[in-house]
Design a protein around this motif. Sequence first.
Motif, PDB file in Angstrom:
ATOM      1  N   ARG A  18       0.822  -1.200   0.000  1.00  0.00           N
ATOM      2  CA  ARG A  18       0.000   0.000   0.000  1.00  0.00           C
ATOM      3  C   ARG A  18       0.865   1.264   0.000  1.00  0.00           C
ATOM      4  O   ARG A  18       0.585   2.223  -0.725  1.00  0.00           O
ATOM      5  CB  ARG A  18      -0.927   0.021   1.222  1.00  0.00           C
ATOM      6  N   HIS A  19       1.917   1.273   0.831  1.00  0.00           N
ATOM      7  CA  HIS A  19       2.768   2.463   0.928  1.00  0.00           C
ATOM      8  C   HIS A  19       3.525   2.686  -0.383  1.00  0.00           C
ATOM      9  O   HIS A  19       3.661   3.832  -0.842  1.00  0.00           O
ATOM     10  CB  HIS A  19       3.750   2.306   2.090  1.00  0.00           C
ATOM     11  N   TYR A  20       3.988   1.616  -0.978  1.00  0.00           N
ATOM     12  CA  TYR A  20       4.731   1.764  -2.230  1.00  0.00           C
ATOM     13  C   TYR A  20       3.810   2.232  -3.356  1.00  0.00           C
ATOM     14  O   TYR A  20       4.191   3.056  -4.196  1.00  0.00           O
ATOM     15  CB  TYR A  20       5.404   0.448  -2.613  1.00  0.00           C
ATOM     16  N   ILE A  21       2.585   1.711  -3.382  1.00  0.00           N
ATOM     17  CA  ILE A  21       1.615   2.162  -4.389  1.00  0.00           C
ATOM     18  C   ILE A  21       1.385   3.671  -4.271  1.00  0.00           C
ATOM     19  O   ILE A  21       1.304   4.395  -5.267  1.00  0.00           O
ATOM     20  CB  ILE A  21       0.281   1.399  -4.232  1.00  0.00           C
ATOM     21  N   ALA A  22       1.319   4.159  -3.028  1.00  0.00           N
ATOM     22  CA  ALA A  22       1.005   5.574  -2.798  1.00  0.00           C
ATOM     23  C   ALA A  22       2.185   6.495  -3.075  1.00  0.00           C
ATOM     24  O   ALA A  22       1.994   7.639  -3.491  1.00  0.00           O
ATOM     25  CB  ALA A  22       0.530   5.763  -1.353  1.00  0.00           C
ATOM     26  N   THR A  23       3.418   6.015  -2.844  1.00  0.00           N
ATOM     27  CA  THR A  23       4.574   6.918  -2.893  1.00  0.00           C
ATOM     28  C   THR A  23       5.540   6.660  -4.033  1.00  0.00           C
ATOM     29  O   THR A  23       6.304   7.559  -4.399  1.00  0.00           O
ATOM     30  CB  THR A  23       5.370   6.816  -1.577  1.00  0.00           C
ATOM     31  N   ALA A  24       5.566   5.436  -4.569  1.00  0.00           N
ATOM     32  CA  ALA A  24       6.542   5.026  -5.588  1.00  0.00           C
ATOM     33  C   ALA A  24       7.967   5.075  -5.061  1.00  0.00           C
ATOM     34  O   ALA A  24       8.918   5.091  -5.838  1.00  0.00           O
ATOM     35  CB  ALA A  24       6.422   5.878  -6.854  1.00  0.00           C
ATOM     36  N   GLU A  25       8.132   5.085  -3.748  1.00  0.00           N
ATOM     37  CA  GLU A  25       9.447   5.110  -3.118  1.00  0.00           C
ATOM     38  C   GLU A  25       9.654   3.818  -2.328  1.00  0.00           C
ATOM     39  O   GLU A  25       8.721   3.306  -1.710  1.00  0.00           O
ATOM     40  CB  GLU A  25       9.574   6.299  -2.153  1.00  0.00           C
ATOM     41  N   PRO A  26      10.893   3.249  -2.339  1.00  0.00           N
ATOM     42  CA  PRO A  26      11.176   2.062  -1.530  1.00  0.00           C
ATOM     43  C   PRO A  26      10.749   2.288  -0.079  1.00  0.00           C
ATOM     44  O   PRO A  26      10.912   3.381   0.470  1.00  0.00           O
ATOM     45  CB  PRO A  26      12.689   1.901  -1.661  1.00  0.00           C
ATOM     46  N   VAL A  27      10.205   1.261   0.532  1.00  0.00           N
ATOM     47  CA  VAL A  27       9.556   1.378   1.843  1.00  0.00           C
ATOM     48  C   VAL A  27      10.476   0.873   2.943  1.00  0.00           C
ATOM     49  O   VAL A  27      11.003  -0.237   2.858  1.00  0.00           O
ATOM     50  CB  VAL A  27       8.233   0.582   1.870  1.00  0.00           C
ATOM     51  N   GLY A  28      10.652   1.693   3.971  1.00  0.00           N
ATOM     52  CA  GLY A  28      11.439   1.299   5.130  1.00  0.00           C
ATOM     53  C   GLY A  28      10.558   1.058   6.345  1.00  0.00           C
ATOM     54  O   GLY A  28       9.386   1.440   6.377  1.00  0.00           O
ATOM     55  N   SER A  29      11.112   0.438   7.367  1.00  0.00           N
ATOM     56  CA  SER A  29      10.337   0.113   8.566  1.00  0.00           C
ATOM     57  C   SER A  29       9.833   1.372   9.271  1.00  0.00           C
ATOM     58  O   SER A  29       8.731   1.387   9.820  1.00  0.00           O
ATOM     59  CB  SER A  29      11.197  -0.720   9.522  1.00  0.00           C
ATOM     60  N   LYS A  30      10.633   2.453   9.244  1.00  0.00           N
ATOM     61  CA  LYS A  30      10.221   3.689   9.902  1.00  0.00           C
ATOM     62  C   LYS A  30       8.939   4.239   9.302  1.00  0.00           C
ATOM     63  O   LYS A  30       8.029   4.691  10.021  1.00  0.00           O
ATOM     64  CB  LYS A  30      11.335   4.730   9.811  1.00  0.00           C
ATOM     65  N   ALA A  31       8.836   4.201   7.981  1.00  0.00           N
ATOM     66  CA  ALA A  31       7.637   4.708   7.302  1.00  0.00           C
ATOM     67  C   ALA A  31       6.412   3.902   7.705  1.00  0.00           C
ATOM     68  O   ALA A  31       5.324   4.458   7.905  1.00  0.00           O
ATOM     69  CB  ALA A  31       7.824   4.661   5.794  1.00  0.00           C
ATOM     70  N   LEU A  32       6.563   2.589   7.841  1.00  0.00           N
ATOM     71  CA  LEU A  32       5.422   1.750   8.210  1.00  0.00           C
ATOM     72  C   LEU A  32       4.986   2.012   9.646  1.00  0.00           C
ATOM     73  O   LEU A  32       3.789   2.001   9.954  1.00  0.00           O
ATOM     74  CB  LEU A  32       5.770   0.274   8.017  1.00  0.00           C
ATOM     75  N   VAL A  33       5.974   2.253  10.540  1.00  0.00           N
ATOM     76  CA  VAL A  33       5.634   2.570  11.937  1.00  0.00           C
ATOM     77  C   VAL A  33       4.848   3.866  12.003  1.00  0.00           C
ATOM     78  O   VAL A  33       3.869   3.989  12.756  1.00  0.00           O
ATOM     79  CB  VAL A  33       6.918   2.659  12.797  1.00  0.00           C
ATOM     80  N   ARG A 357       2.863  -1.135  -9.886  1.00  0.00           N
ATOM     81  CA  ARG A 357       2.552  -0.323  -8.708  1.00  0.00           C
ATOM     82  C   ARG A 357       1.262   0.456  -8.982  1.00  0.00           C
ATOM     83  O   ARG A 357       1.262   1.622  -9.291  1.00  0.00           O
ATOM     84  CB  ARG A 357       3.721   0.644  -8.433  1.00  0.00           C
ATOM     85  N   LEU A 358       0.137  -0.244  -8.879  1.00  0.00           N
ATOM     86  CA  LEU A 358      -1.136   0.447  -9.064  1.00  0.00           C
ATOM     87  C   LEU A 358      -2.097   0.054  -7.948  1.00  0.00           C
ATOM     88  O   LEU A 358      -1.866  -0.896  -7.209  1.00  0.00           O
ATOM     89  CB  LEU A 358      -1.736   0.179 -10.447  1.00  0.00           C
ATOM     90  N   ASP A 359      -3.168   0.786  -7.841  1.00  0.00           N
ATOM     91  CA  ASP A 359      -4.168   0.537  -6.809  1.00  0.00           C
ATOM     92  C   ASP A 359      -5.063  -0.609  -7.278  1.00  0.00           C
ATOM     93  O   ASP A 359      -6.047  -0.407  -7.982  1.00  0.00           O
ATOM     94  CB  ASP A 359      -4.993   1.811  -6.569  1.00  0.00           C
ATOM     95  N   TYR A 360      -4.702  -1.827  -6.880  1.00  0.00           N
ATOM     96  CA  TYR A 360      -5.377  -3.006  -7.403  1.00  0.00           C
ATOM     97  C   TYR A 360      -6.854  -3.049  -7.023  1.00  0.00           C
ATOM     98  O   TYR A 360      -7.699  -3.425  -7.845  1.00  0.00           O
ATOM     99  CB  TYR A 360      -4.672  -4.281  -6.916  1.00  0.00           C
ATOM    100  N   GLU A 361      -7.175  -2.695  -5.773  1.00  0.00           N
ATOM    101  CA  GLU A 361      -8.579  -2.732  -5.360  1.00  0.00           C
ATOM    102  C   GLU A 361      -9.441  -1.879  -6.281  1.00  0.00           C
ATOM    103  O   GLU A 361     -10.473  -2.323  -6.781  1.00  0.00           O
ATOM    104  CB  GLU A 361      -8.741  -2.234  -3.915  1.00  0.00           C
ATOM    105  N   ASN A 362      -8.995  -0.647  -6.505  1.00  0.00           N
ATOM    106  CA  ASN A 362      -9.768   0.259  -7.357  1.00  0.00           C
ATOM    107  C   ASN A 362      -9.830  -0.233  -8.792  1.00  0.00           C
ATOM    108  O   ASN A 362     -10.888  -0.227  -9.420  1.00  0.00           O
ATOM    109  CB  ASN A 362      -9.166   1.666  -7.317  1.00  0.00           C
ATOM    110  N   ALA A 363      -8.680  -0.653  -9.322  1.00  0.00           N
ATOM    111  CA  ALA A 363      -8.628  -1.062 -10.729  1.00  0.00           C
ATOM    112  C   ALA A 363      -9.504  -2.283 -10.984  1.00  0.00           C
ATOM    113  O   ALA A 363     -10.224  -2.356 -11.993  1.00  0.00           O
ATOM    114  CB  ALA A 363      -7.182  -1.343 -11.139  1.00  0.00           C
ATOM    115  N   ILE A 364      -9.479  -3.268 -10.081  1.00  0.00           N
ATOM    116  CA  ILE A 364     -10.307  -4.464 -10.238  1.00  0.00           C
ATOM    117  C   ILE A 364     -11.788  -4.092 -10.207  1.00  0.00           C
ATOM    118  O   ILE A 364     -12.585  -4.548 -11.037  1.00  0.00           O
ATOM    119  CB  ILE A 364      -9.971  -5.494  -9.143  1.00  0.00           C
ATOM    120  N   ALA A 365     -12.164  -3.242  -9.250  1.00  0.00           N
ATOM    121  CA  ALA A 365     -13.573  -2.839  -9.134  1.00  0.00           C
ATOM    122  C   ALA A 365     -14.023  -2.059 -10.364  1.00  0.00           C
ATOM    123  O   ALA A 365     -15.145  -2.241 -10.857  1.00  0.00           O
ATOM    124  CB  ALA A 365     -13.773  -2.005  -7.872  1.00  0.00           C
TER     125      ALA A 365
END
Length: 383
Positions: A18-33, A357-365
């Motif tokens: 989800r975070h990568y879909i929103a930002t297009a940036e590699p995700v670290g543990s700090k961002a998830l916290v 990297r796309l919003d799968y929930e939205n695209a499928i619906a």
Amino acid sequence: MEVQLTNRQQHILWATVRHYIATAEPVGSKALVEEYDLGVSSATIRNVMGVLEKSGLLYQPHASAGRVPSDSGYRIYVDQLITPSLRSRSVSQTDALASLLPQSSTETLGREVEMALQKRLQWEDWSLETLLQGAAQILATLSGCISLITMPQTTTALLRHLQLVQIEAGRIMLIVVTDSYETHSKLMDLSPIPEETQRDSEVIDRELQIVSNFLNTHLRGRSLLELANLNWSELDQEFQRYGEFLKHSVAELTRRTHAPTATQIMVRGVSEVLRQPEFSQLQQVQTIIHLLEEEQDQLWRLIFEEPELEDVGKSKVTVRIGAENLLEPIRTCTLISSTYRRGSIPVGSVGVLGPTRLDYENAIAIVASAADYLSEAFSYFNP
């Protein structure tokens, strides 16, 4: 792909995607916290992300960077972690994961998409081509992806003559002649007949001729597509024991000899999707545009075929992620597609093409709702 993940691993994979879909940036543990209430420390998240990386679900583009979902990670996300799949999960898993998911479900989004299509497209007043062009533009706008809608199938062979011939004991050949005088045949096994009711070859030949005459009387002039979906139970009860193998044989002949013919694909939204960072390389953009403009027949076969499909509402949606796509220009993309139908017969397809990297929930619906809408609209046309 069968990968067994713990609840914690599921949560962290879901949040990473989800975070990568929103930002297009590699995700670290700090961002998830900071962004997600995962209930664990940054160190624990790093450890879990390391396990997910070893499992091939995440990877590091650079040694000092955070993690990025792999094609396999997206596949697990689509198959196991997004809203449409929650119905098949255990109660404990569903409750745990549902606490992290957005409140807007794909069913709600699907209704919103259908309302948008109904509001902006009035098929009663439009030609079929205008309707499909409008739907393609709306689909591209709502999804942020390239939309792809094929024109419907408009021609099919008609049955001119049908003949059942006994080849040997228990073996029957079905011969079909179409209105263009093409001849096709299918060899099949007749269901075993109990010994006490077995008859000699001449009797069976006469019976097959009676059945052939009966079927020609009732079926001549019908399209093979129509025969593949015929309600055989309505035929005379006298011929019930022949019905099952005839049904399957005619359906198979339809698939083998009258495969759908590639039609024009309406493409919209190229400029929108090319703004995504994944398409910053000019050469990659050129190969995709070349495919869309010059090699539509290859793309058509990919989006119109119906492999293993997942039910989403009334329509069935196929999600091909990255390397699952057979065409080289889109092996770094995700293609989501479904068919629109006339009755039970698929006549065209609708889909979106974007980065993995796309919003799968939205695209499928969105794709499912567009396919449902076009199926309904197509019932008003008689191409």
